[in-house]
Enzyme design. Structure first.
Site, short mmCIF file in Angstrom:
data_model
loop_
_atom_site.label_atom_id
_atom_site.label_comp_id
_atom_site.label_asym_id
_atom_site.label_seq_id
_atom_site.Cartn_x
_atom_site.Cartn_y
_atom_site.Cartn_z
N GLU A 127 19.02 -2.77 14.55
CA GLU A 127 20.34 -3.43 14.58
C GLU A 127 20.68 -3.90 15.98
O GLU A 127 21.50 -4.79 16.16
CB GLU A 127 21.43 -2.46 14.09
CG GLU A 127 21.45 -2.24 12.60
CD GLU A 127 21.90 -3.45 11.79
OE1 GLU A 127 22.98 -3.98 12.05
OE2 GLU A 127 21.14 -3.86 10.90
N TYR A 149 28.57 -0.39 15.58
CA TYR A 149 27.43 0.54 15.45
C TYR A 149 26.31 0.14 16.40
O TYR A 149 25.80 0.96 17.17
CB TYR A 149 26.92 0.51 14.00
CG TYR A 149 25.58 1.18 13.80
CD1 TYR A 149 25.47 2.56 13.67
CD2 TYR A 149 24.40 0.43 13.74
CE1 TYR A 149 24.24 3.18 13.49
CE2 TYR A 149 23.17 1.04 13.55
CZ TYR A 149 23.09 2.42 13.44
OH TYR A 149 21.86 3.01 13.27
N LYS A 153 24.74 1.97 19.78
CA LYS A 153 23.31 2.35 19.85
C LYS A 153 22.62 1.71 21.06
O LYS A 153 21.67 2.29 21.60
CB LYS A 153 22.60 1.95 18.56
CG LYS A 153 22.91 2.85 17.36
CD LYS A 153 22.15 4.18 17.43
CE LYS A 153 22.33 5.02 16.18
NZ LYS A 153 21.50 6.23 16.18
P1 NAP Z 1 22.03 9.39 7.60
O1 NAP Z 1 21.33 9.72 6.33
O2 NAP Z 1 23.33 8.65 7.55
O3 NAP Z 1 22.27 10.77 8.38
C1 NAP Z 1 23.14 10.86 9.48
C2 NAP Z 1 23.28 12.32 9.86
O4 NAP Z 1 24.15 12.41 11.01
C3 NAP Z 1 23.90 13.22 8.77
O5 NAP Z 1 23.19 14.43 8.75
C4 NAP Z 1 25.32 13.42 9.27
O6 NAP Z 1 25.88 14.64 8.85
C5 NAP Z 1 25.06 13.47 10.78
N1 NAP Z 1 26.28 13.30 11.59
C6 NAP Z 1 27.18 12.30 11.49
N2 NAP Z 1 28.17 12.48 12.39
C7 NAP Z 1 27.88 13.63 13.05
C8 NAP Z 1 28.53 14.36 14.11
N3 NAP Z 1 29.69 13.97 14.63
N4 NAP Z 1 27.94 15.48 14.56
C9 NAP Z 1 26.79 15.93 14.02
N5 NAP Z 1 26.14 15.30 13.03
C10 NAP Z 1 26.68 14.16 12.55
O7 NAP Z 1 21.09 8.58 8.59
P2 NAP Z 1 19.49 8.36 8.56
O8 NAP Z 1 19.20 7.18 7.73
O9 NAP Z 1 18.83 9.66 8.30
O10 NAP Z 1 19.22 7.91 10.06
C11 NAP Z 1 18.94 8.87 11.08
C12 NAP Z 1 19.23 8.26 12.45
O11 NAP Z 1 18.42 7.08 12.63
C13 NAP Z 1 20.65 7.77 12.66
O12 NAP Z 1 20.96 7.99 14.02
C14 NAP Z 1 20.60 6.28 12.37
O13 NAP Z 1 21.63 5.61 13.07
C15 NAP Z 1 19.23 5.94 12.90
N6 NAP Z 1 18.52 4.82 12.27
C16 NAP Z 1 18.38 4.79 10.91
C17 NAP Z 1 17.65 3.76 10.33
C18 NAP Z 1 17.44 3.68 8.85
O14 NAP Z 1 17.05 2.61 8.37
N7 NAP Z 1 17.63 4.76 8.11
C19 NAP Z 1 17.07 2.76 11.16
C20 NAP Z 1 17.22 2.86 12.54
C21 NAP Z 1 17.93 3.91 13.08
P3 NAP Z 1 26.77 14.79 7.49
O15 NAP Z 1 25.78 15.08 6.40
O16 NAP Z 1 27.64 15.93 7.82
O17 NAP Z 1 27.50 13.49 7.29
O1 G4F Z 2 21.59 -1.29 3.67
P1 G4F Z 2 22.48 -1.75 4.75
O2 G4F Z 2 23.84 -1.17 4.80
O3 G4F Z 2 21.66 -1.54 6.09
P2 G4F Z 2 21.83 -2.13 7.58
O4 G4F Z 2 23.18 -2.69 7.81
O5 G4F Z 2 20.67 -3.01 7.81
O6 G4F Z 2 21.72 -0.79 8.46
C1 G4F Z 2 20.74 0.21 8.20
O7 G4F Z 2 19.56 -0.10 8.90
C2 G4F Z 2 19.70 -0.08 10.33
C3 G4F Z 2 18.33 -0.47 10.93
O8 G4F Z 2 18.26 -1.85 11.09
C4 G4F Z 2 20.15 1.28 10.78
F1 G4F Z 2 20.27 1.31 12.12
C5 G4F Z 2 21.47 1.62 10.13
O9 G4F Z 2 21.86 2.94 10.50
C6 G4F Z 2 21.32 1.56 8.62
O10 G4F Z 2 20.45 2.58 8.22
O11 G4F Z 2 22.64 -3.34 4.66
C7 G4F Z 2 21.51 -4.18 4.62
C8 G4F Z 2 21.94 -5.59 4.26
C9 G4F Z 2 23.09 -6.16 5.10
O12 G4F Z 2 22.80 -7.49 5.38
C10 G4F Z 2 24.30 -6.08 4.18
O13 G4F Z 2 25.31 -7.06 4.44
O14 G4F Z 2 22.44 -5.57 2.91
C11 G4F Z 2 23.64 -6.35 2.84
N1 G4F Z 2 24.42 -5.90 1.68
C12 G4F Z 2 24.76 -6.70 0.62
N2 G4F Z 2 25.51 -6.04 -0.25
C13 G4F Z 2 24.95 -4.70 1.46
C14 G4F Z 2 25.64 -4.77 0.24
N3 G4F Z 2 24.88 -3.57 2.18
C15 G4F Z 2 25.52 -2.48 1.69
N4 G4F Z 2 25.43 -1.33 2.39
N5 G4F Z 2 26.22 -2.50 0.52
C16 G4F Z 2 26.32 -3.64 -0.26
O15 G4F Z 2 26.98 -3.65 -1.29
#
Ligand code: NAP
Ligand code: G4F
Length: 333
Positions: A127, A149, A153
């Site tokens: 992002e 966000y 980051k």
């Molecule tokens: P996720 O499922 O949303 O998990 C986020 C975690 O952070 C949850 O365990 C949440 O706890 C915890 N958290 C939120 N606020 C907190 C706080 N104030 N203190 C302590 N813990 C807190 O995210 P994920 O997909 O596993 O992603 C893991 C990390 O990678 C995140 O930092 C995300 O931004 C980053 N990231 C994700 C993606 C992706 O595509 N998944 C890509 C790039 C980077 P609760 O269960 O209590 O809410």
């Molecule tokens: O699934 P999204 O919410 O993921 P987004 O915004 O790409 O972010 C995720 O990936 C990031 C890595 O690039 C992480 F850093 C971040 O923490 C998170 O895990 O949305 C993906 C796309 C966007 O373009 C959004 O506008 O899907 C589009 N979208 C369309 N309809 C929707 C929806 N997204 C969500 N969440 N919900 C909808 O109804």
């Protein structure tokens, strides 16, 4: 036995990383904050809940971070906790910044002041590239964040680099592109789609989505947590893009899901209908964002070469995994 603290233990990546580290013989400390939801469902489904030592830690509280690190004396610290939902960051920018930026500062200060040997992983994100300035995106591509966000980051990404360069700490940032799995949160578009389509199939409930025109480079979380671990096993700390190098339109992701479910369908613009002309997916403007990240695609050559990392899953196996899991969960509803 190596010891690791994982923040965000209740999240998607926290569960998969914990499972990986346990399989490598680590003692895993899962840092959790207080909340009232059904928080352990992922650790439960992964079958590892009883193998993790849970410790209390909210990233917005510097003192509790210090206390836990003092007590555990970890070898590795994986910071996966975040307010990770981009859409919510427009509505709650302060809490997003508090956790995603200052939370990282709080951890790095403790490591710098008292625990310089701890290896630190920061969860950076594609992002940060936002309105992309180069395609595909690599480690040197300029950032152009498009949400609170992503801005938060970018701060923590540079902070991790700055503490490495200023204090000689072992800090790594993984610039991970979108990664999904059956453990993905239900608010993200992939899981919302797989769960929502299963629900439509069983009950006829129409799924509401926003902008389906953007492209994402989607991988599988199981593959991506391995890259996190590999980064901390290198001789020198560095930052890496982790991605598949393939990008897919959201519409095509939906199509793959419907094909997996054997549902005949037709797209009319952004909306989807079944063979009788009934709605499957409707547009709801509330899911559109003030600014969008239109197209992401990563170049992970540095990770392929230095970490010898390669994803094992494809988008097809990811879709299959997610659909099967949601069909299975539906049975027990
Ligand atoms: P996720 O499922 O949303 O998990 C986020 C975690 O952070 C949850 O365990 C949440 O706890 C915890 N958290 C939120 N606020 C907190 C706080 N104030 N203190 C302590 N813990 C807190 O995210 P994920 O997909 O596993 O992603 C893991 C990390 O990678 C995140 O930092 C995300 O931004 C980053 N990231 C994700 C993606 C992706 O595509 N998944 C890509 C790039 C980077 P609760 O269960 O209590 O809410
Ligand atoms: O699934 P999204 O919410 O993921 P987004 O915004 O790409 O972010 C995720 O990936 C990031 C890595 O690039 C992480 F850093 C971040 O923490 C998170 O895990 O949305 C993906 C796309 C966007 O373009 C959004 O506008 O899907 C589009 N979208 C369309 N309809 C929707 C929806 N997204 C969500 N969440 N919900 C909808 O109804």
């Amino acid at each position: 036995m190596k010891k690791a603290i994982i923040t965000g233990i209740t999240g998607q990546d926290g569960g998969y990383l914990a499972k990986l580290l346990l399989s490598k013989g680590y003692k895993v400390y899962g840092a959790q904050r207080r909340n009232t939801g059904k928080r352990y469902w992922r650790l439960d489904e992964l079958g590892i809940l009883d193998q993790i030592e849970l410790v209390d830690m909210d990233l917005s509280e510097p003192y509790n971070i210090e206390k836990v690190i003092d007590e555990v004396q970890p070898d590795e610290f994986y910071n996966l906790a975040a307010q990770s939902f981009v859409d919510l960051s427009f509505k709650q920018p302060q809490i997003t910044t508090l956790v995603n930026s200052l939370g990282v500062l709080n951890i790095l200060e403790v490591i710098k002041n008292k625990h310089q040997k701890v290896k630190f992983y920061q969860a950076s994100t594609s992002e940060m590239y936002g309105k992309v300035t180069e395609t595909p995106q690599k480690e040197t591509t300029r950032f152009y964040p498009r949400s609170p966000y992503a801005c938060a980051k970018v701060y923590s990404h540079y902070l991790s680099i700055n503490y490495r360069e200023s204090y000689n700490l072992f800090t790594c940032s993984g610039i991970l592109f979108n990664h999904e799995s059956p453990m993905r949160g239900e608010e993200f578009v992939t899981r919302k789609t797989t769960k929502g389509l299963v629900e439509w199939l069983k009950t006829g409930k129409i799924l509401e989505l926003g902008n389906l025109e953007s492209y994402r480079d989607w991988g599988h979380a199981e593959d991506y947590v391995e890259a996190m671990w590999l980064m901390l096993q290198q001789d020198k700390p560095n930052d890496y893009v982790i991605s598949t190098g393939k990008t897919t339109k959201i519409k095509d992701f939906i199509k793959k899901c419907l094909d997996e479910l054997n549902v005949k369908h037709e797209f009319r613009g952004q909306e989807v209908f079944d063979e009788n002309g009934n709605y499957i997916i409707k547009t709801n403007p509330k899911f559109f964002r003030p600014t969008e990240v239109d197209a992401l695609i990563g170049d992970s050559n540095k990770a392929f070469k230095d970490l010898n990392w390669k994803p094992k899953h494809t988008l097809e196996t990811l879709v299959k995994d997610m659909i099967i899991a949601d069909l299975e969960r539906y049975k027990y509803k």
